[in-house]
Design a protein around this motif. Structure first.
Motif, PDB file in Angstrom:
ATOM      1  N   ARG A  52       0.834  -1.214   0.000  1.00 23.22           N
ATOM      2  CA  ARG A  52       0.000   0.000   0.000  1.00 23.22           C
ATOM      3  C   ARG A  52       0.863   1.256   0.000  1.00 23.22           C
ATOM      4  O   ARG A  52       0.528   2.251  -0.635  1.00 23.22           O
ATOM      5  CB  ARG A  52      -0.958  -0.002   1.187  1.00 23.22           C
ATOM      6  CG  ARG A  52      -1.921   1.203   1.125  1.00 23.22           C
ATOM      7  CD  ARG A  52      -2.980   1.158   2.197  1.00 23.22           C
ATOM      8  NE  ARG A  52      -2.396   1.190   3.526  1.00 23.22           N
ATOM      9  CZ  ARG A  52      -3.085   0.994   4.642  1.00 23.22           C
ATOM     10  NH1 ARG A  52      -4.377   0.733   4.584  1.00 23.22           N
ATOM     11  NH2 ARG A  52      -2.485   1.041   5.813  1.00 23.22           N
ATOM     12  N   GLU A 179     -16.286   5.575   6.493  1.00 24.98           N
ATOM     13  CA  GLU A 179     -15.397   4.831   7.406  1.00 24.98           C
ATOM     14  C   GLU A 179     -15.256   5.618   8.698  1.00 24.98           C
ATOM     15  O   GLU A 179     -15.814   6.707   8.840  1.00 24.98           O
ATOM     16  CB  GLU A 179     -14.032   4.595   6.754  1.00 24.98           C
ATOM     17  CG  GLU A 179     -13.339   5.875   6.325  1.00 24.98           C
ATOM     18  CD  GLU A 179     -12.110   5.654   5.449  1.00 24.98           C
ATOM     19  OE1 GLU A 179     -11.454   4.619   5.563  1.00 24.98           O
ATOM     20  OE2 GLU A 179     -11.802   6.568   4.658  1.00 24.98           O
ATOM     21  N   ILE A 207      -5.608  -2.574   5.330  1.00 25.24           N
ATOM     22  CA  ILE A 207      -4.870  -3.842   5.292  1.00 25.24           C
ATOM     23  C   ILE A 207      -5.556  -4.833   6.243  1.00 25.24           C
ATOM     24  O   ILE A 207      -5.682  -6.020   5.944  1.00 25.24           O
ATOM     25  CB  ILE A 207      -3.395  -3.607   5.709  1.00 25.24           C
ATOM     26  CG1 ILE A 207      -2.732  -2.562   4.780  1.00 25.24           C
ATOM     27  CG2 ILE A 207      -2.608  -4.913   5.715  1.00 25.24           C
ATOM     28  CD1 ILE A 207      -2.817  -2.851   3.304  1.00 25.24           C
ATOM     29  N   THR A 208      -6.028  -4.313   7.371  1.00 28.71           N
ATOM     30  CA  THR A 208      -6.744  -5.172   8.333  1.00 28.71           C
ATOM     31  C   THR A 208      -8.088  -5.603   7.743  1.00 28.71           C
ATOM     32  O   THR A 208      -8.526  -6.737   7.941  1.00 28.71           O
ATOM     33  CB  THR A 208      -6.966  -4.401   9.646  1.00 28.71           C
ATOM     34  OG1 THR A 208      -5.800  -3.631   9.921  1.00 28.71           O
ATOM     35  CG2 THR A 208      -7.241  -5.344  10.803  1.00 28.71           C
TER      36      THR A 208
HETATM   37  N1  PLP Z   1      -9.515   4.109   7.279  1.00 33.16           N
HETATM   38  C1  PLP Z   1      -8.803   5.175   7.689  1.00 33.16           C
HETATM   39  C2  PLP Z   1      -9.304   6.545   7.382  1.00 33.16           C
HETATM   40  C3  PLP Z   1      -7.600   4.990   8.406  1.00 33.16           C
HETATM   41  O1  PLP Z   1      -6.886   6.053   8.799  1.00 33.16           O
HETATM   42  C4  PLP Z   1      -7.172   3.665   8.704  1.00 33.16           C
HETATM   43  C5  PLP Z   1      -5.936   3.422   9.432  1.00 33.16           C
HETATM   44  O2  PLP Z   1      -5.212   4.313   9.814  1.00 33.16           O
HETATM   45  C6  PLP Z   1      -7.965   2.591   8.257  1.00 33.16           C
HETATM   46  C7  PLP Z   1      -9.116   2.851   7.546  1.00 33.16           C
HETATM   47  C8  PLP Z   1      -7.561   1.173   8.543  1.00 33.16           C
HETATM   48  O3  PLP Z   1      -6.491   0.780   7.735  1.00 33.16           O
HETATM   49  P1  PLP Z   1      -5.474  -0.356   8.213  1.00 33.16           P
HETATM   50  O4  PLP Z   1      -6.313  -1.563   8.513  1.00 33.16           O
HETATM   51  O5  PLP Z   1      -4.606  -0.574   7.033  1.00 33.16           O
HETATM   52  O6  PLP Z   1      -4.779   0.168   9.407  1.00 33.16           O
END
Ligand code: PLP
Length: 284
Positions: A52, A179, A207-208
């Protein structure tokens, strides 16, 4: 306690780490970041974060500052130097320092900064009690798929939630949830289907999120990738958010309406266990 941090090739005590006041990350938020969770001293989903990062940089016409292998080594060295067993590594890349001008400078070395945070991720009050969320209008720019450091919109949303005694905000656009301020948002319908917004430029491609949807499908859970409204969420059986350092975290109230009796529900608890188990197993 002082940490060892990484700045442009050097490992230094945090008090000695400096970057230029002309850095475009500081002046224009011209930079991207990643946050990787550490469990048992190992990196969770590192490859996904690396892929990413390269994509975010590419969308902003920047190359990777070092190779993926070098990045892994820097992460590992920081974990070693700071004796980190549980917590996170934060990474930021900017276009570097140049005299202030909206146009991108040519041949300016990028800035690369990494630091660790030592904190419990698995056993947390958030995971035990769940989050109360407030819906707010999404005021961010239209390229939320790029993980830039311009995070003032989410900061303001989070502060509005806090001012109303809530834990986090869900950002809504055209009546539908995009989100959370720093996480992806999900509901579980009364029929047991996990619903989360489909991928587009409107949300960060978590990513999660990817890992959790895989774990859910493997456990035979039904998943639908589509938008949902706050009203639909308030009727749901359960709700949750996902992010690298919160994993799967229950949501127990939306705009004052309690979900699953105001306590973390059974499916979310199960998903969290499954994700943490898989994350630990695959950590490098
Ligand atoms: N959405 C937003 C706006 C975020 O800032 C984040 C993580 O910082 C996520 C989703 C979740 O992403 P990840 O699972 O890659 O941490």
């Amino acid at each position: 306690m002082s940490r060892i941090v990484y700045v442009n090739g050097a490992y230094v005590p945090e008090e000695e780490a400096t970057i230029s006041i002309f850095d475009r990350g500081f002046i224009f938020a011209d930079g991207v970041y990643e946050v990787t969770a550490i469990l048992d001293g190992k990196l969770v989903d590192f490859e996904g974060h690396c892929v990413r990062l390269e994509r975010s940089l590419g969308e902003l016409k920047m190359p990777m500052p070092v190779t993926a292998e070098e990045l892994l080594e820097i992460h590992r060295e920081l974990i070693r130097k700071n004796n980190l067993t549980e917590g996170l590594v934060y990474l930021q890349v900017t276009r570097g320092a140049a005299d202030r001008d909206f146009a991108f400078p040519k041949d300016t070395p990028q800035t690369l900064v990494l630091f660790t945070q030592n904190k419990p991720l698995v056993d947390t009050p958030m995971a035990r009690n769940g989050l109360k969320v407030l819906s707010v209008e999404d005021m961010r720019w239209s390229r939320r798929d790029i993980k830039t450091v311009q995070l003032l919109g989410p900061c303001l949303a989070k502060m509005e939630a806090k001012a109303q005694g809530k834990d986090d905000a869900w950002m809504v656009e055209d009546g539908l949830v995009n989100e959370g301020t720093s996480n992806n948002a999900y509901i579980i319908t009364k029929e047991g289907t996990i619903v989360t917004r489909h991928l587009s430029n409107s949300i960060l491609h978590g990513i999660t999120r990817k890992a959790v949807l895989k774990v859910a499908a493997e456990a035979g859970m039904n998943v639908e990738e589509r938008p949902f409204s706050i009203e639909e969420a308030q009727q749901a059986a359960e709700a949750f958010v996902t992010a690298a350092t919160t994993f799967v975290c229950p949501v127990v109230e939306i705009d004052g309406v309690p979900l699953s009796g105001g306590k973390p529900g059974p499916m979310v608890k199960r998903l969290r266990e499954l994700y943490v188990e898989e994350g630990r197993k695959a950590a490098i």
